[in-house]
Design a protein around this motif. Structure first.
Motif, PDB file in Angstrom:
ATOM      1  N   PRO A 122      -9.687  -6.054 -19.689  1.00 54.68           N
ATOM      2  CA  PRO A 122      -9.664  -6.186 -21.158  1.00 54.68           C
ATOM      3  C   PRO A 122      -9.096  -4.928 -21.813  1.00 54.68           C
ATOM      4  N   SER A 123      -8.403  -5.128 -22.896  1.00 50.85           N
ATOM      5  CA  SER A 123      -7.853  -4.020 -23.665  1.00 50.85           C
ATOM      6  C   SER A 123      -8.688  -3.793 -24.920  1.00 50.85           C
ATOM      7  N   ALA A 124      -8.606  -2.584 -25.459  1.00 51.86           N
ATOM      8  CA  ALA A 124      -9.242  -2.301 -26.741  1.00 51.86           C
ATOM      9  C   ALA A 124      -8.485  -2.972 -27.891  1.00 51.86           C
ATOM     10  N   ARG A 125      -7.238  -3.357 -27.647  1.00 50.70           N
ATOM     11  CA  ARG A 125      -6.425  -4.039 -28.650  1.00 50.70           C
ATOM     12  C   ARG A 125      -6.506  -5.543 -28.463  1.00 50.70           C
ATOM     13  N   ALA A 126      -6.645  -6.246 -29.526  1.00 51.12           N
ATOM     14  CA  ALA A 126      -6.738  -7.705 -29.445  1.00 51.12           C
ATOM     15  C   ALA A 126      -5.436  -8.348 -29.005  1.00 51.12           C
ATOM     16  N   ASP A 127      -4.314  -7.642 -29.239  1.00 50.53           N
ATOM     17  CA  ASP A 127      -3.014  -8.234 -28.935  1.00 50.53           C
ATOM     18  C   ASP A 127      -2.447  -7.731 -27.598  1.00 50.53           C
ATOM     19  N   GLN A 128      -3.304  -7.218 -26.731  1.00 51.13           N
ATOM     20  CA  GLN A 128      -2.815  -6.657 -25.473  1.00 51.13           C
ATOM     21  C   GLN A 128      -3.659  -7.160 -24.300  1.00 51.13           C
ATOM     22  N   ARG A 129      -3.000  -7.332 -23.148  1.00 51.08           N
ATOM     23  CA  ARG A 129      -3.675  -7.663 -21.905  1.00 51.08           C
ATOM     24  C   ARG A 129      -3.161  -6.726 -20.801  1.00 51.08           C
ATOM     25  N   PHE A 130      -4.039  -6.430 -19.844  1.00 45.65           N
ATOM     26  CA  PHE A 130      -3.637  -5.655 -18.674  1.00 45.65           C
ATOM     27  C   PHE A 130      -3.737  -6.536 -17.430  1.00 45.65           C
ATOM     28  N   LEU A 131      -2.683  -6.519 -16.647  1.00 45.72           N
ATOM     29  CA  LEU A 131      -2.644  -7.257 -15.390  1.00 45.72           C
ATOM     30  C   LEU A 131      -2.468  -6.268 -14.244  1.00 45.72           C
ATOM     31  N   VAL A 132      -3.366  -6.327 -13.243  1.00 43.71           N
ATOM     32  CA  VAL A 132      -3.302  -5.454 -12.078  1.00 43.71           C
ATOM     33  C   VAL A 132      -2.831  -6.266 -10.874  1.00 43.71           C
ATOM     34  N   MET A 133      -1.762  -5.794 -10.242  1.00 45.33           N
ATOM     35  CA  MET A 133      -1.229  -6.452  -9.041  1.00 45.33           C
ATOM     36  C   MET A 133      -1.306  -5.494  -7.862  1.00 45.33           C
ATOM     37  N   ARG A 134      -1.428  -6.054  -6.676  1.00 46.36           N
ATOM     38  CA  ARG A 134      -1.401  -5.246  -5.447  1.00 46.36           C
ATOM     39  C   ARG A 134      -0.243  -5.742  -4.588  1.00 46.36           C
ATOM     40  N   GLN A 135       0.651  -4.800  -4.273  1.00 50.02           N
ATOM     41  CA  GLN A 135       1.872  -5.147  -3.560  1.00 50.02           C
ATOM     42  C   GLN A 135       2.052  -4.241  -2.351  1.00 50.02           C
ATOM     43  N   PRO A 136       2.748  -4.718  -1.308  1.00 51.66           N
ATOM     44  CA  PRO A 136       2.909  -3.925  -0.079  1.00 51.66           C
ATOM     45  C   PRO A 136       3.619  -2.608  -0.346  1.00 51.66           C
ATOM     46  N   VAL A 137       3.156  -1.553   0.353  1.00 44.64           N
ATOM     47  CA  VAL A 137       3.706  -0.216   0.103  1.00 44.64           C
ATOM     48  C   VAL A 137       5.136  -0.078   0.605  1.00 44.64           C
ATOM     49  N   GLY A 138       5.509  -0.863   1.634  1.00 42.70           N
ATOM     50  CA  GLY A 138       6.850  -0.743   2.201  1.00 42.70           C
ATOM     51  C   GLY A 138       6.792  -0.637   3.712  1.00 42.70           C
ATOM     52  N   VAL A 139       7.693   0.144   4.275  1.00 39.70           N
ATOM     53  CA  VAL A 139       7.739   0.330   5.730  1.00 39.70           C
ATOM     54  C   VAL A 139       6.607   1.269   6.147  1.00 39.70           C
ATOM     55  N   ALA A 140       5.871   0.853   7.165  1.00 40.90           N
ATOM     56  CA  ALA A 140       4.794   1.669   7.715  1.00 40.90           C
ATOM     57  C   ALA A 140       5.163   2.123   9.124  1.00 40.90           C
ATOM     58  N   SER A 141       4.583   3.238   9.543  1.00 40.22           N
ATOM     59  CA  SER A 141       4.704   3.664  10.935  1.00 40.22           C
ATOM     60  C   SER A 141       3.310   3.895  11.484  1.00 40.22           C
ATOM     61  N   ALA A 142       3.154   3.656  12.777  1.00 36.91           N
ATOM     62  CA  ALA A 142       1.854   3.803  13.421  1.00 36.91           C
ATOM     63  C   ALA A 142       2.019   4.533  14.744  1.00 36.91           C
ATOM     64  N   ILE A 143       1.137   5.478  14.976  1.00 38.85           N
ATOM     65  CA  ILE A 143       1.105   6.222  16.231  1.00 38.85           C
ATOM     66  C   ILE A 143      -0.272   5.998  16.837  1.00 38.85           C
ATOM     67  N   THR A 144      -0.307   5.396  18.031  1.00 37.83           N
ATOM     68  CA  THR A 144      -1.566   4.912  18.584  1.00 37.83           C
ATOM     69  C   THR A 144      -1.956   5.655  19.862  1.00 37.83           C
ATOM     70  N   PRO A 145      -3.254   5.661  20.207  1.00 41.73           N
ATOM     71  CA  PRO A 145      -3.755   6.429  21.350  1.00 41.73           C
ATOM     72  C   PRO A 145      -3.829   5.595  22.631  1.00 41.73           C
ATOM     73  N   TRP A 146      -4.133   6.295  23.735  1.00 44.85           N
ATOM     74  CA  TRP A 146      -4.204   5.650  25.041  1.00 44.85           C
ATOM     75  C   TRP A 146      -5.589   5.080  25.350  1.00 44.85           C
ATOM     76  N   ASN A 147      -6.628   5.541  24.660  1.00 42.29           N
ATOM     77  CA  ASN A 147      -7.972   5.138  25.096  1.00 42.29           C
ATOM     78  C   ASN A 147      -8.314   3.700  24.727  1.00 42.29           C
ATOM     79  N   TYR A 148      -7.720   3.186  23.648  1.00 41.22           N
ATOM     80  CA  TYR A 148      -7.865   1.769  23.302  1.00 41.22           C
ATOM     81  C   TYR A 148      -6.460   1.227  23.063  1.00 41.22           C
ATOM     82  N   PRO A 149      -5.737   0.942  24.140  1.00 37.25           N
ATOM     83  CA  PRO A 149      -4.289   0.756  24.031  1.00 37.25           C
ATOM     84  C   PRO A 149      -3.839  -0.562  23.432  1.00 37.25           C
ATOM     85  N   ILE A 150      -4.748  -1.517  23.252  1.00 33.56           N
ATOM     86  CA  ILE A 150      -4.380  -2.788  22.624  1.00 33.56           C
ATOM     87  C   ILE A 150      -5.042  -2.943  21.263  1.00 33.56           C
TER      88      ILE A 150
END
Length: 479
Positions: A121-149
């Motif tokens: 909700p906005s403090a203004r009667a003529d305004q609305r706020f919309l929140v979206m969640r979108q993917p950040v982009g390319v990710a990289s992962a570096i994984t360990p040997w102790n739990y390899p899968i």
């Protein structure tokens, strides 16, 4: 082979490296050895695939992950046997890990459909706020040997569910497990370029590219605190999002009202987890002096009768350590503790004999009379050694438990619910097991505080690590 843009291929250099069985030294396979140029190719493929994958609906991404879950369960036995040979884990534990790895595919297949936004909700009667969640982009992962899968799926599944593409560098000790995991995803229908794999014998060169390349917007790392600090500092130059699951130094507190037999059985079982090579294994056992004798007798008996051997052998509870450096650390910790007054109640040595000579086997060990001046009291051991410290005062033991730069997992044994909750609230750790040695699941957040890491994996929090928040302010006035 490398897996880049949906194809299996050699490294540009033509170089390869071997994967060996830590129990026997046998060469299990030869793998393409990626270099920096290969990492760049993989990132370019991920960037090219990002647009189409990110635009797919959550239901479409969910279907791919759900199929991967089905395939992993179908291949459970072959994956577990490969893990036992390449990593050393007893077959029973390897099967458990494959199911755990599959759980992440299923959990995030479901969560892919629940990337919710919100209105504010906005403090203004003529305004609305919309929140979206979108993917950040390319990710990289570096994984360990102790739990390899499972460490692969714990990073790949939320990235794909969120709509990200990803490049993975697995530990150089366990590339074959990573290759077979990627085959599952490929056979499940993951589009070309969405998941890429660059195994390498040189983690520094390839890892640096995966952290510093401007294409990468998110870095996920599981490993030592020392390496985690370097990665975080390098990622900071590009203001990249990072999540880190680093070292641990878990306290295991047994209060005077606890059942000493049950607690000792729990401590022994927890320390046998992956032969002690798990970041959530206990590293300091604090037991109240009034029950210390009974607790220690049971602990010594349980640890002393654990069978060591190849992970595929019947009845084995303790497999090999990963390499000679791990054996050297066990010896250093035991020698230092004994020299400073500790008593080795069982074990305390490298195992020798026809079954053990070609591998890296350490006898399950219990040290009593351990004090704060000893290395094992301060350093993560990462092996099958249990140091026992007696205490008298409940307030003192919490301070002793918190006396570490780490803060991943901790354990509390007591029959008093109020004491359990007060202690859990006072402990500076991210995960607390109360009369429980397995406070983990795909459905709950995994991670630590202090120098044990940043961010969380698993649960809804694990998905949010791969999502950016975008706000739209909307005027309702006619234009």
């Amino acid at each position: 082979m490398l897996f880049i843009n949906g194809s299996w291929m050699p490294a540009q250099s033509g170089h390869t490296f071997s994967s060996t069985d830590p129990a026997t030294g046998e060469v299990l396979g030869v793998v393409a050895d990626a270099g920096r140029a290969d990492a760049v190719r993989a990132l370019e493929a991920a960037q090219a695939a990002f647009g189409e994958w990110s635009r797919k609906t959550g239901h479409e991404r969910s279907a791919v992950l759900y199929r991967a879950w089905e395939l992993m369960l179908e291949r459970q036995e072959e994956l577990a046997k490969l893990m036992s040979r390449e990593q050393g884990k007893p077959l029973r534990m390897a099967r458990t890990e494959v199911r755990y790895a599959a759980d992440f595919l299923l959990w995030f297949a479901e969560e892919a459909k629940r990337v919710y936004g919100e209105t504010i909700p906005s403090a203004r009667a003529d305004q609305r706020f919309l929140v979206m969640r979108q993917p950040v982009g390319v990710a990289s992962a570096i994984t360990p040997w102790n739990y390899p899968i499972s460490m692969l799926t714990r990073k790949i599944a939320p990235a794909l569910a969120a709509g990200c593409t990803i490049v993975v560098k697995p530990a150089e000790q366990t590339p074959l497990c990573a290759i077979e995991t990627i085959r599952v995803l490929d056979d499940a229908g993951v589009p070309s370029g969405v998941v890429n794999l660059v195994p390498s014998s040189d983690p520094v060169e390839v890892g640096d590219e995966l952290v510093t390349n401007e294409v990468v917007r998110k870095v996920s790392f599981t490993g030592s605190t020392e390496v985690g600090r370097i990665i975080a500092s390098r990622a900071a130059h590009g203001m990249k999002r990072v999540s880190m699951e680093l070292g641990g130094h878990a306290p295991f507190i047994v209060f005077d009202d606890a059942d000493p037999v049950r607690a000792a059985k729990g401590a022994a079982a927890l320390k046998s987890l992956n032969s002690g090579q798990a970041c959530i294994c206990e590293n300091r056992v604090f037991v109240h002096r009034s029950i210390a004798r009974e607790f220690t007798e049971v602990l010594v008996e349980r640890m002393g009768r654990m069978k060591s051997g190849h992970g595929l052998s019947d009845g084995v509870s303790i497999g090999p350590l990963i390499d000679l450096a791990a054996i050297d650390k066990m010896q250093r910790h035991v020698d230092d503790a004994v020299a400073k007054g500790a008593i080795c109640a069982v074990g305390g040595k490298r195992l020798k004999g026809e079954e053990y000579d070609d591998g890296y086997f350490w006898a399950p060990t219990v040290l009593t009379g351990v004090g704060p001046d000893m290395l094992i009291y301060r350093e993560e051991t990462f092996g099958p050694i249990v140091p026992v410290i007696e205490f008298d005062d409940a307030d003192d033991v919490v301070a002793m438990a918190n006396d570490t730069t780490y803060g991943l997992a901790a354990y509390v044994y007591t029959q008093n619910l109020g004491r359990a909750l007060r202690t859990a609230e006072a402990l500076d750790f991210g995960m607390i097991g109360i009369n429980d040695i397995n406070p983990t699941s795909a459905a709950v957040p995994f991670g630590g505080v202090k120098q044990s890491g940043l961010g969380r994996e698993g649960a809804r929090e694990g998905l949010l690590e791969y999502l950016d928040t975008k706000v739209c302010g909307i005027s309702m006035e006619a234009v």
